[in-house]
Design a protein around this motif. Structure first.
Motif, PDB file in Angstrom:
ATOM      1  N   ARG A  43      -3.301  -8.601 -16.900  1.00 34.70           N
ATOM      2  CA  ARG A  43      -4.555  -7.886 -16.643  1.00 34.70           C
ATOM      3  C   ARG A  43      -5.437  -8.672 -15.675  1.00 34.70           C
ATOM      4  O   ARG A  43      -5.983  -8.113 -14.733  1.00 34.70           O
ATOM      5  CB  ARG A  43      -5.311  -7.671 -17.963  1.00 34.70           C
ATOM      6  CG  ARG A  43      -5.435  -6.218 -18.358  1.00 34.70           C
ATOM      7  CD  ARG A  43      -6.456  -5.971 -19.474  1.00 34.70           C
ATOM      8  NE  ARG A  43      -6.615  -7.021 -20.452  1.00 34.70           N
ATOM      9  CZ  ARG A  43      -5.871  -7.166 -21.554  1.00 34.70           C
ATOM     10  NH1 ARG A  43      -4.895  -6.329 -21.807  1.00 34.70           N
ATOM     11  NH2 ARG A  43      -6.109  -8.150 -22.396  1.00 34.70           N
ATOM     12  N   ARG A  44      -5.585  -9.978 -15.934  1.00 34.76           N
ATOM     13  CA  ARG A  44      -6.416 -10.812 -15.052  1.00 34.76           C
ATOM     14  C   ARG A  44      -5.853 -10.834 -13.639  1.00 34.76           C
ATOM     15  O   ARG A  44      -6.600 -10.760 -12.671  1.00 34.76           O
ATOM     16  CB  ARG A  44      -6.493 -12.250 -15.591  1.00 34.76           C
ATOM     17  CG  ARG A  44      -7.484 -12.436 -16.719  1.00 34.76           C
ATOM     18  CD  ARG A  44      -7.762 -13.908 -16.978  1.00 34.76           C
ATOM     19  NE  ARG A  44      -6.569 -14.664 -17.341  1.00 34.76           N
ATOM     20  CZ  ARG A  44      -6.064 -14.753 -18.574  1.00 34.76           C
ATOM     21  NH1 ARG A  44      -6.676 -14.136 -19.576  1.00 34.76           N
ATOM     22  NH2 ARG A  44      -4.990 -15.457 -18.814  1.00 34.76           N
ATOM     23  N   ASP A  49      -6.145  -9.001  -7.974  1.00 31.92           N
ATOM     24  CA  ASP A  49      -5.546  -8.302  -6.835  1.00 31.92           C
ATOM     25  C   ASP A  49      -6.457  -7.183  -6.343  1.00 31.92           C
ATOM     26  O   ASP A  49      -6.640  -7.011  -5.141  1.00 31.92           O
ATOM     27  CB  ASP A  49      -4.178  -7.710  -7.224  1.00 31.92           C
ATOM     28  CG  ASP A  49      -3.113  -8.785  -7.370  1.00 31.92           C
ATOM     29  OD1 ASP A  49      -3.367  -9.933  -6.959  1.00 31.92           O
ATOM     30  OD2 ASP A  49      -2.025  -8.477  -7.886  1.00 31.92           O
ATOM     31  N   ARG A  50      -7.016  -6.437  -7.300  1.00 29.21           N
ATOM     32  CA  ARG A  50      -7.909  -5.335  -6.926  1.00 29.21           C
ATOM     33  C   ARG A  50      -9.151  -5.865  -6.210  1.00 29.21           C
ATOM     34  O   ARG A  50      -9.592  -5.293  -5.221  1.00 29.21           O
ATOM     35  CB  ARG A  50      -8.320  -4.530  -8.167  1.00 29.21           C
ATOM     36  CG  ARG A  50      -7.304  -3.468  -8.550  1.00 29.21           C
ATOM     37  CD  ARG A  50      -7.895  -2.491  -9.571  1.00 29.21           C
ATOM     38  NE  ARG A  50      -8.233  -3.140 -10.822  1.00 29.21           N
ATOM     39  CZ  ARG A  50      -7.366  -3.348 -11.818  1.00 29.21           C
ATOM     40  NH1 ARG A  50      -6.129  -2.945 -11.701  1.00 29.21           N
ATOM     41  NH2 ARG A  50      -7.746  -3.942 -12.919  1.00 29.21           N
ATOM     42  N   ARG A  54     -10.256  -5.032  -2.373  1.00 29.36           N
ATOM     43  CA  ARG A  54     -11.574  -4.479  -2.122  1.00 29.36           C
ATOM     44  C   ARG A  54     -12.307  -5.305  -1.051  1.00 29.36           C
ATOM     45  O   ARG A  54     -12.953  -4.748  -0.162  1.00 29.36           O
ATOM     46  CB  ARG A  54     -12.339  -4.494  -3.449  1.00 29.36           C
ATOM     47  CG  ARG A  54     -13.647  -3.800  -3.413  1.00 29.36           C
ATOM     48  CD  ARG A  54     -13.521  -2.405  -4.030  1.00 29.36           C
ATOM     49  NE  ARG A  54     -14.764  -1.673  -3.814  1.00 29.36           N
ATOM     50  CZ  ARG A  54     -14.825  -0.410  -3.459  1.00 29.36           C
ATOM     51  NH1 ARG A  54     -13.721   0.282  -3.292  1.00 29.36           N
ATOM     52  NH2 ARG A  54     -15.972   0.187  -3.273  1.00 29.36           N
ATOM     53  N   GLN A  55     -12.207  -6.610  -1.151  1.00 28.57           N
ATOM     54  CA  GLN A  55     -12.845  -7.485  -0.152  1.00 28.57           C
ATOM     55  C   GLN A  55     -12.246  -7.270   1.230  1.00 28.57           C
ATOM     56  O   GLN A  55     -12.968  -7.258   2.233  1.00 28.57           O
ATOM     57  CB  GLN A  55     -12.671  -8.961  -0.542  1.00 28.57           C
ATOM     58  CG  GLN A  55     -13.582  -9.407  -1.677  1.00 28.57           C
ATOM     59  CD  GLN A  55     -13.152 -10.730  -2.280  1.00 28.57           C
ATOM     60  OE1 GLN A  55     -12.314 -11.429  -1.711  1.00 28.57           O
ATOM     61  NE2 GLN A  55     -13.727 -11.078  -3.415  1.00 28.57           N
ATOM     62  N   ASP A  56     -10.916  -7.098   1.284  1.00 31.10           N
ATOM     63  CA  ASP A  56     -10.248  -6.861   2.564  1.00 31.10           C
ATOM     64  C   ASP A  56     -10.717  -5.567   3.199  1.00 31.10           C
ATOM     65  O   ASP A  56     -10.977  -5.522   4.402  1.00 31.10           O
ATOM     66  CB  ASP A  56      -8.723  -6.805   2.370  1.00 31.10           C
ATOM     67  CG  ASP A  56      -8.140  -8.169   2.073  1.00 31.10           C
ATOM     68  OD1 ASP A  56      -8.869  -9.171   2.256  1.00 31.10           O
ATOM     69  OD2 ASP A  56      -6.974  -8.245   1.664  1.00 31.10           O
ATOM     70  N   ARG A  88     -14.399   4.365   4.891  1.00 30.77           N
ATOM     71  CA  ARG A  88     -15.472   4.582   3.916  1.00 30.77           C
ATOM     72  C   ARG A  88     -15.115   5.731   2.984  1.00 30.77           C
ATOM     73  O   ARG A  88     -15.257   5.626   1.772  1.00 30.77           O
ATOM     74  CB  ARG A  88     -16.782   4.904   4.673  1.00 30.77           C
ATOM     75  CG  ARG A  88     -17.977   5.147   3.778  1.00 30.77           C
ATOM     76  CD  ARG A  88     -19.076   5.871   4.542  1.00 30.77           C
ATOM     77  NE  ARG A  88     -18.583   7.149   5.050  1.00 30.77           N
ATOM     78  CZ  ARG A  88     -19.087   7.794   6.092  1.00 30.77           C
ATOM     79  NH1 ARG A  88     -20.099   7.283   6.765  1.00 30.77           N
ATOM     80  NH2 ARG A  88     -18.588   8.946   6.485  1.00 30.77           N
ATOM     81  N   ASP A  89     -14.615   6.843   3.577  1.00 35.68           N
ATOM     82  CA  ASP A  89     -14.277   8.016   2.757  1.00 35.68           C
ATOM     83  C   ASP A  89     -13.052   7.744   1.869  1.00 35.68           C
ATOM     84  O   ASP A  89     -13.009   8.168   0.725  1.00 35.68           O
ATOM     85  CB  ASP A  89     -14.003   9.210   3.655  1.00 35.68           C
ATOM     86  CG  ASP A  89     -15.263   9.629   4.417  1.00 35.68           C
ATOM     87  OD1 ASP A  89     -16.360   9.188   4.013  1.00 35.68           O
ATOM     88  OD2 ASP A  89     -15.145  10.377   5.396  1.00 35.68           O
ATOM     89  N   LYS A  90     -12.091   7.026   2.431  1.00 35.34           N
ATOM     90  CA  LYS A  90     -10.852   6.770   1.697  1.00 35.34           C
ATOM     91  C   LYS A  90     -11.083   5.838   0.508  1.00 35.34           C
ATOM     92  O   LYS A  90     -10.549   6.056  -0.575  1.00 35.34           O
ATOM     93  CB  LYS A  90      -9.815   6.173   2.649  1.00 35.34           C
ATOM     94  CG  LYS A  90      -8.462   5.932   2.004  1.00 35.34           C
ATOM     95  CD  LYS A  90      -7.429   5.510   3.043  1.00 35.34           C
ATOM     96  CE  LYS A  90      -6.084   5.217   2.396  1.00 35.34           C
ATOM     97  NZ  LYS A  90      -5.132   4.653   3.355  1.00 35.34           N
ATOM     98  N   TYR A  91     -11.874   4.771   0.750  1.00 39.31           N
ATOM     99  CA  TYR A  91     -12.027   3.731  -0.284  1.00 39.31           C
ATOM    100  C   TYR A  91     -13.377   3.794  -0.991  1.00 39.31           C
ATOM    101  O   TYR A  91     -13.653   2.972  -1.848  1.00 39.31           O
ATOM    102  CB  TYR A  91     -11.834   2.345   0.334  1.00 39.31           C
ATOM    103  CG  TYR A  91     -10.466   2.152   0.934  1.00 39.31           C
ATOM    104  CD1 TYR A  91      -9.316   2.271   0.140  1.00 39.31           C
ATOM    105  CD2 TYR A  91     -10.317   1.841   2.272  1.00 39.31           C
ATOM    106  CE1 TYR A  91      -8.061   2.107   0.691  1.00 39.31           C
ATOM    107  CE2 TYR A  91      -9.055   1.664   2.840  1.00 39.31           C
ATOM    108  CZ  TYR A  91      -7.936   1.802   2.040  1.00 39.31           C
ATOM    109  OH  TYR A  91      -6.695   1.632   2.585  1.00 39.31           O
ATOM    110  N   GLY A  92     -14.237   4.733  -0.587  1.00 42.73           N
ATOM    111  CA  GLY A  92     -15.546   4.830  -1.223  1.00 42.73           C
ATOM    112  C   GLY A  92     -16.421   3.627  -0.967  1.00 42.73           C
ATOM    113  O   GLY A  92     -17.115   3.133  -1.854  1.00 42.73           O
ATOM    114  N   LEU A  93     -16.400   3.142   0.256  1.00 40.52           N
ATOM    115  CA  LEU A  93     -17.200   1.950   0.608  1.00 40.52           C
ATOM    116  C   LEU A  93     -18.674   2.330   0.807  1.00 40.52           C
ATOM    117  O   LEU A  93     -18.996   3.453   1.105  1.00 40.52           O
ATOM    118  CB  LEU A  93     -16.654   1.312   1.897  1.00 40.52           C
ATOM    119  CG  LEU A  93     -15.217   0.786   1.789  1.00 40.52           C
ATOM    120  CD1 LEU A  93     -14.721   0.349   3.160  1.00 40.52           C
ATOM    121  CD2 LEU A  93     -15.140  -0.382   0.829  1.00 40.52           C
TER     122      LEU A  93
END
Ligand SMILES: [Zn+2]
Length: 93
Positions: A43-44, A49-50, A54-56, A88-93
């Motif tokens: 889990r950690r 990884d997530r 997200r940072q990338d 932005r639309d794809k990842y909800g940024l």
């Protein structure tokens, strides 16, 4: 005679005994704790990884916006902004 050693379970902390023989020592008091520790570790790892993903995505998005803002070429700016909007639309940024 085989003596026993006391070990604290690496998952739940319960103290358990095991023979002090030359074999590999158990780290967990039970199979449930061994599995539980594995799942917690997984889990950690998945969460890390997530976070990294997200940072990338964010870095790429910000880079495109910066490029769009700094270029003197209208078409390049438009292309960068279009790509940024897409991210932005794809990842909800
Ligand atoms: Zn345990």
């Amino acid at each position: 005679m085989v003596t026993s050693i006391y070990t604290d379970c690496a998952h739940c902390g319960a103290t358990f005994t095991q023979p002090d023989d030359p074999g590999r020592k158990r780290r967990f008091c039970s199979g449930a704790c061994r599995t539980g520790a594995y799942r917690a570790r997984k889990r950690r790892q998945e969460q890390a990884d997530r976070d990294r993903q997200r940072q990338d995505q964010r870095r790429r998005y910000d880079g495109l916006r910066a490029k769009a803002a700094s270029t003197t070429y209208e078409h390049e700016a438009a292309a960068c902004n279009a790509k940024a909007n897409q991210l932005r639309d794809k990842y909800g940024l």
